[in-house]
Scaffold this motif. Structure first.
Motif, short mmCIF file in Angstrom:
data_model
loop_
_atom_site.label_atom_id
_atom_site.label_comp_id
_atom_site.label_asym_id
_atom_site.label_seq_id
_atom_site.Cartn_x
_atom_site.Cartn_y
_atom_site.Cartn_z
N GLU A 149 42.55 70.80 68.98
CA GLU A 149 42.17 70.81 67.57
C GLU A 149 42.12 69.40 67.00
O GLU A 149 41.25 69.08 66.18
N THR A 150 43.03 68.54 67.43
CA THR A 150 43.05 67.15 66.95
C THR A 150 41.75 66.44 67.30
O THR A 150 41.18 65.70 66.48
N ARG A 207 38.99 67.58 65.08
CA ARG A 207 39.14 67.02 63.74
C ARG A 207 38.76 65.53 63.71
O ARG A 207 38.28 65.04 62.69
N ARG A 208 39.00 64.85 64.80
CA ARG A 208 38.57 63.43 64.86
C ARG A 208 37.07 63.31 64.69
O ARG A 208 36.57 62.35 64.09
N MET A 253 46.10 68.96 72.08
CA MET A 253 45.20 67.96 71.50
C MET A 253 43.83 68.51 71.13
O MET A 253 43.03 67.82 70.52
#
Length: 735
Positions: free
Chosen positions: A431-432, A435-436, A429
Motif C-alpha cells: 500500500e505504501t 501511495r507513493r 510495503m
C-alpha cells in the motif's frame, strides 16, 4: 476547419460595415479611393480593418488582392498592424523572389522584389522587424550582394528578435564575410543551430537559388556545404566520402566542434558509422590540448560505437569523455548531461545489473531528470524480461524524489504488483508503494497512467469521495504566473489579440510561439483565449498540443480548461457509431483523440488517414465487409464515414481478442503481433502483459487510451453516471 468558400471572416460590427462599404463603393465608384469612401472612419481604424481584409484574401488564395490590401494597411493602420502588414507583404515578395531565383535566369525580377522588400523596411527605424531584415539579406545573398549584407550588420536587434530569425541572419552575415574576407570561423559556427543540429535549409535555398558562392576555395567548407545540401535532399551517401576526406584535412579546425558532432549524428549509419569511427579516432591527437573539444570528439566516437551496437566499446569512450569535460574550464551542463545519458544507456544494454547499481550516481548527475525517463524505462523493460523482481524492488525502494515521475511511478507500481502476485515477499510495503505513486506530480501521460492504476488498487474515488481535475493535471496556482505582462510586447500583443478577435487563431498561435522563443512568458488569459479560439475554429490538434504543454508546466484551474484538452467534437456521429457497434462512447472518444486529435484530413507518416487513422487497405477491406462503397483516401476525410469504419474495426478486434486493451493494442500494432506477444506471456496478468509489449509505441498507446478514457469518464460522467470511474477492470480484467 474554416470553409474557404466564404471570402471573409468578420467577427465585429465595425469589420462588417467597413468591408461592405469598401466593396460597395469600389463597385459603384471605381475611381474613389479608400480614404474618400470611408471618410467617417479614422485612418488607423480603416487600416486595421484592411489588414484583416488582406488576411482573408490571403487565406482564400487571392494573393494579388491580399497584396493591395496589405499595401494600404501598411500606410494607414495603427503602428502594430502597420508593422505586421509590412511583414506579411514581405512574405509575399520573399516567396516570389525565391521562386524567381529557383527558376534561374531572372535576376532582374529578383532585384525588383528586393527593392520592394527594402522599401518596406524604410519606415521601420523606430520599430524594426528582424524577420523582414532576414528576408532582405537572404534575397541579397541569392544575388551575391555581399557588401550590402555586411553594411546591414550594425543594425540593432529589436526586442522581439526570435532565435530562428537571428540564426538565419547570422548565416547570411557569415556567408558574406566568407565571400568578401574568406573568414571561415563564423561560417562554420553558423552551420550549426542553437540545439546543435546542422542547419542547412537556409544555405540550401541560397545555393539552389543561384547565389554566387565560392565555397570551393576551402575544401572543408565546400564539403560541408555539399553535406548540408545532401541532408536536405536525402542523398547524403553521395557526398559522405568527400566529407570524410574534408574533415580529415581540416584536422583540429573542425574536430570536436558542434558541427562535427552534428555531422556524425546525421551520417553515422551502417557501414558509414565504421568509417566515421576510424576517422574520429584519428582526429583525437589534434584536440589533445583542448579538453572541451576532446570530450566532444570522444562523445562522437562513443555515439558511433553505440549506434553500431558495440556497447562495451562505447562505455570507456563515454567515461573518458566525462573526464575530459570535467577538466574543461567551462563545459555546458546540458551537453554533459547528454554524455552521461549516452553512457548510462550503453550500460543498460551492456550490463543491466551494473546499470541498476549505477542509478545513485546517475541521480547526482541529472540536470533535468525527465531527460533520463526513456533509458530508465529501457532498464526496467530489461529487468522485467529477465524476471529480476528483487532488483526492481531494490531500485524502487531506494528511489528518492529526484527521479522523474514517469520512471518512479512505474518502478513503484511493479514493486507493489510483485507483492500482490507473490513474486516478492510480503512485507507490508504494498500500500505504501501505491501511495507513493499518488504523491508524485501528475505530469505526463505515463505518470497519469500509474496514478490511475494506483488509485484503482487503493479503491480511491469508488464511494462518496470524488476525484477532481487536479488528479489528472497539476493544479494552477491562484495567480497569473506570467513574469512579463502583455505590456512587455505591446505591439505584438495587439496583433495577437486582433488575430484572435477576427478568427485567425492559427496565425495568433504562431506569433505567440515566436514570442515565447524570445523569452516571453504569456499570461494564462492569453493562452486560454488562444486555445479556445483554436478549438472554436476546429483546430483541435493545435489547441490540444499547445494547451497540453502549458497544462503540464503551469497547471490547469478547473474542469473547463480540462475540457479544452478532452473535447467532444463530432458528437452526433460518435454517439451513432458507438451505439451501433456496442462500444463505450468515452473509450472511442479517447481513441479518436489519441489517433488524430480530431483532425479529419490528417495523414500519419505511414499513410493512415483521418479521425480514426485508418490505413487505406484496412478501410477498404472493412468497408467491403460493411457493405459500403469502397472509399478513396479523400473519402476517408469524411468524419461520419471514417468514424463508422473505425468503430466497426475496433468492435471486430474486440471480438477476436480477450479484452478491450488487447483490441486497442491490435488496432495500433496489428492483431497477429498482439497474439504472438500474448502467447509468449500467457501466464502474466493483463496489466503486466502490457508492460512487456516490445513496441514502445504500442505500449505507450495503451497508456494513452486508458488515461484518456478515464478523463472522459470523469468530465462527462453526467451523460453516463453508472459504472466505475476507472476503466482499469475493463482494460485489464485478468489481474
Amino acid at each position: 476547419m474554416p470553409n474557404k468558400k466564404y471570402l471573409f471572416r468578420r467577427n465585429s460590427l465595425l469589420f462588417f460595415l467597413l468591408l461592405f462599404f469598401i466593396l460597395w463603393t469600389s463597385a459603384l465608384y471605381p475611381s474613389r479611393d479608400i480614404e474618400t469612401a470611408s471618410v467617417r472612419l479614422s485612418d488607423e481604424t480603416k487600416g486595421d480593418a484592411l489588414f484583416f481584409v488582406a488576411m482573408d484574401q490571403l487565406r482564400c488564395g487571392e494573393q494579388t488582392n491580399a497584396e493591395n490590401f496589405f499595401i494600404k494597411a501598411s500606410n494607414l493602420a495603427s503602428p502594430e498592424f502597420r508593422r505586421e502588414a509590412r511583414y506579411r507583404l514581405g512574405l509575399l515578395y520573399f516567396d516570389q523572389a525565391q521562386k524567381a531565383s529557383a527558376a534561374g535566369g531572372n535576376g532582374e525580377q529578383v532585384h525588383i522584389l528586393l527593392h520592394k522588400l527594402v522599401s518596406l523596411s524604410a519606415g521601420e527605424k523606430i520599430d524594426p522587424d528582424l524577420r523582414l531584415r532576414t528576408m532582405i539579406n537572404e534575397t541579397r545573398a541569392s544575388l551575391g550582394l555581399w557588401m550590402e549584407i555586411l553594411a546591414s550588420a550594425e543594425q540593432e536587434l529589436p526586442l522581439d528578435a526570435d532565435p530562428a530569425s537571428s540564426q538565419r541572419l547570422a548565416l547570411t552575415l557569415a556567408l558574406a564575410r566568407y565571400e568578401t574576407e574568406r573568414e571561415t570561423s563564423s561560417l562554420l559556427q553558423a552551420f550549426v543551430s542553437n540545439d546543435g543540429e546542422l542547419t542547412g535549409e537556409g544555405l540550401a535555398s541560397i545555393i539552389n537559388g543561384g547565389g554566387s558562392l565560392h565555397l570551393s576555395r576551402d575544401r572543408e567548407i565546400h564539403a560541408i556545404a555539399d553535406l548540408l545540401l545532401a541532408l536536405n535532399g536525402g542523398s547524403r551517401k553521395e557526398v559522405l566520402s568527400t566529407f570524410l576526406i574534408a574533415i580529415r584535412d581540416a584536422g583540429a579546425e573542425i574536430a570536436g566542434t558542434p558541427l562535427y558532432l552534428s555531422a556524425v549524428r546525421n551520417c553515422g549509419y551502417g557501414s558509414d558509422a565504421g568509417l566515421l569511427f576510424d576517422h574520429t579516432l584519428e582526429l583525437l591527437p589534434f584536440v589533445e590540448p583542448f579538453p572541451e573539444r576532446k570530450a566532444a570528439l570522444l562523445e562522437a566516437a562513443g555515439f558511433l560505437a553505440r549506434r553500431a551496437g558495440q556497447y562495451d566499446d562505447a562505455l570507456p569512450l563515454f567515461d573518458e569523455a566525462v573526464d575530459s569535460a570535467a577538466e574543461a574550464a567551462s563545459f555546458d551542463s546540458l551537453h554533459m548531461q547528454r554524455i552521461v545519458w549516452y553512457r548510462f544507456d550503453s550500460l543498460v544494454h551492456a550490463d543491466p545489473h551494473r546499470a541498476a547499481s549505477a542509478i545513485p550516481q546517475l541521480l547526482g548527475n541529472m540536470v533535468d531528470p525527465r531527460y533520463f525517463d526513456d533509458t530508465l524505462g529501457a532498464l526496467l523493460d530489461e529487468l522485467l524480461r529477465q524476471s529480476e523482481w528483487p532488483l526492481i524492488d531494490t531500485i524502487a525502494r531506494s528511489l528518492g524524489r529526484d527521479l522523474p515521475a514517469a520512471s518512479a511511478s512505474r518502478y513503484y507500481y511493479l514493486a507493489a504488483r510483485g507483492r500482490q502476485l507473490a513474486l516478492l515477499p510480503e512485507d507490508g510495503m504494498q500500500e505504501t508503494l501505491f501511495r507513493r505513486i499518488l504523491d508524485l506530480p501528475p505530469s505526463g501521460t505515463t505518470a497519469r497512467y500509474y496514478r490511475i492504476l494506483a488509485a484503482s488498487a487503493l479503491e480511491r474515488f469508488s464511494g462518496e469521495e470524488e476525484a477532481d481535475y487536479a488528479f489528472f493535471y497539476p493544479a494552477a496556482e491562484g495567480r497569473d504566473e506570467a513574469t512579463q505582462e502583455e505590456s512587455s510586447f505591446p505591439c505584438c500583443m495587439r496583433v495577437i489579440r486582433g488575430l484572435l478577435d477576427h478568427g485567425f487563431s492559427l496565425e495568433a498561435e504562431k506569433e505567440l510561439s515566436r514570442l515565447e522563443s524570445c523569452g516571453f512568458l504569456p499570461p494564462r488569459s492569453l493562452i486560454i483565449d488562444t486555445v479556445k479560439g483554436l478549438s472554436h475554429e476546429g483546430h483541435h490538434l493545435e489547441a490540444i498540443r499547445r494547451f497540453d504543454r502549458f497544462a503540464n508546466e503551469r497547471g490547469i484551474s478547473g474542469n473547463e480548461e480540462l475540457r479544452i484538452l478532452y473535447p467532444r467534437p463530432f458528437r452526433a456521429y460518435v454517439h451513432e457509431v458507438t451505439e451501433r457497434e456496442g462500444l463505450e462512447e468515452n473509450l472511442f472518444y479517447a481513441l479518436v483523440r489519441e489517433e488524430s486529435h480530431f483532425t479529419p484530413d490528417i495523414y500519419s507518416r505511414v499513410g493512415a488517414v483521418g479521425l480514426s487513422q485508418l490505413m487505406p487497405s484496412t478501410a477498404r477491406d472493412v468497408a467491403g465487409r460493411m457493405g459500403l462503397k469502397i472509399p478513396s483516401n479523400e473519402d476517408l476525410h469524411d468524419p461520419r464515414l471514417n468514424l463508422s469504419i473505425g468503430a466497426w474495426y475496433l468492435a471486430h478486434l474486440a471480438g477476436r481478442t480477450d479484452n478491450i486493451s488487447e483490441a486497442l493494442f491490435a488496432y495500433n500494432g496489428g492483431l497477429t503481433r498482439v497474439r504472438r506477444w500474448r502467447s509468449s506471456n500467457s501466464d502474466l496478468p493483463d496489466d503486466l502483459f502490457a508492460e512487456t509489449i516490445p513496441f514502445a509505441e504500442t505500449q505507450y498507446y495503451g497508456r494513452k487510451l486508458l488515461v484518456s478514457t478515464s478523463i472522459y469518464r470523469y468530465l462527462y460522467r453526467a451523460d453516463s453516471p453508472e459504472g466505475p470511474l476507472w476503466p482499469v477492470d475493463t482494460f485489464f480484467p485478468k489481474r
